[in-house]
Design a protein around this motif. Structure first.
Motif, PDB file in Angstrom:
ATOM      1  N   GLY A  98      60.534  14.675 -64.644  1.00 45.36           N
ATOM      2  CA  GLY A  98      60.048  16.006 -64.953  1.00 45.36           C
ATOM      3  C   GLY A  98      59.522  16.056 -66.374  1.00 45.36           C
ATOM      4  N   ILE A  99      59.049  17.210 -66.751  1.00 41.85           N
ATOM      5  CA  ILE A  99      58.484  17.405 -68.088  1.00 41.85           C
ATOM      6  C   ILE A  99      59.244  18.507 -68.797  1.00 41.85           C
ATOM      7  N   LEU A 100      59.759  18.163 -69.975  1.00 37.38           N
ATOM      8  CA  LEU A 100      60.348  19.163 -70.872  1.00 37.38           C
ATOM      9  C   LEU A 100      59.215  19.678 -71.748  1.00 37.38           C
ATOM     10  N   MET A 101      58.906  20.936 -71.647  1.00 39.60           N
ATOM     11  CA  MET A 101      57.852  21.503 -72.479  1.00 39.60           C
ATOM     12  C   MET A 101      58.383  21.659 -73.900  1.00 39.60           C
ATOM     13  N   ALA A 102      57.474  21.785 -74.850  1.00 42.47           N
ATOM     14  CA  ALA A 102      57.860  21.892 -76.260  1.00 42.47           C
ATOM     15  C   ALA A 102      58.970  22.930 -76.426  1.00 42.47           C
ATOM     16  N   GLY A 103      60.027  22.539 -77.106  1.00 38.56           N
ATOM     17  CA  GLY A 103      61.138  23.441 -77.391  1.00 38.56           C
ATOM     18  C   GLY A 103      62.209  23.498 -76.321  1.00 38.56           C
ATOM     19  N   GLU A 104      61.987  22.893 -75.150  1.00 32.60           N
ATOM     20  CA  GLU A 104      62.997  22.918 -74.093  1.00 32.60           C
ATOM     21  C   GLU A 104      64.023  21.804 -74.288  1.00 32.60           C
ATOM     22  N   ALA A 105      65.270  22.121 -73.993  1.00 33.62           N
ATOM     23  CA  ALA A 105      66.345  21.124 -74.091  1.00 33.62           C
ATOM     24  C   ALA A 105      66.776  20.633 -72.715  1.00 33.62           C
ATOM     25  N   HIS A 106      66.502  21.423 -71.674  1.00 33.83           N
ATOM     26  CA  HIS A 106      66.916  21.063 -70.323  1.00 33.83           C
ATOM     27  C   HIS A 106      65.749  21.232 -69.361  1.00 33.83           C
TER      28      HIS A 106
END
Length: 137
Positions: A98-106
């Protein structure tokens, strides 16, 4: 690997393949489309929902546009759950990704995918021949 091939060869291939994934995703973290596709064959394909890239240049162009836009600052996560080496020169890898978008931790559950990678041994190293993913949920 087949039952006749030594376990240490499987282990070595698995280590090399995990290193390849690290290389690809380090390039993603750097938003470097050229480095991202460096370990892809010229005729590599990518198939995802609503997406079909027919060669390395199409993949590179798409990633470059993404890194300049919606993927800027993002991070990919990709954990192999199965690595099968066939004949010593082809590998099928199934991973949760998956992709963690900028600023996401989960990773949000609705962005989890199951990916299938086809890798080939070329010029002494593993390279990507094909990648496909589908929603995990």
């Amino acid at each position: 690997m087949s039952k006749n091939e030594p376990a240490n060869a499987q282990s070595e291939a698995t280590t090399e393949i995990r290193s390849l994934f690290s290389e690809i995703y380090a390039a993603w973290a750097d938003n470097d489309a050229d480095a991202f596709v460096a370990p892809y064959r010229d005729d590599a394909t990518v198939v995802m929902p609503r997406t079909y890239h027919r060669d390395k240049e199409e993949i590179r162009s798409s990633m470059a546009a993404g890194f300049q836009g919606p993927l800027k600052g993002s991070q990919a996560v990709d954990e192999p759950v199965s690595i099968r080496v066939i004949g010593g020169h082809t590998a099928i890898v199934v991973s949760k990704a998956g992709i963690l978008m900028a600023g996401e931790a989960h990773l949000p559950i609705d962005r989890e995918v199951i990916a299938t990678w086809v890798l080939v041994r070329q010029d002494g190293r593993w390279v990507v021949a094909s990648y496909a993913n589908a929603p995990a949920h």
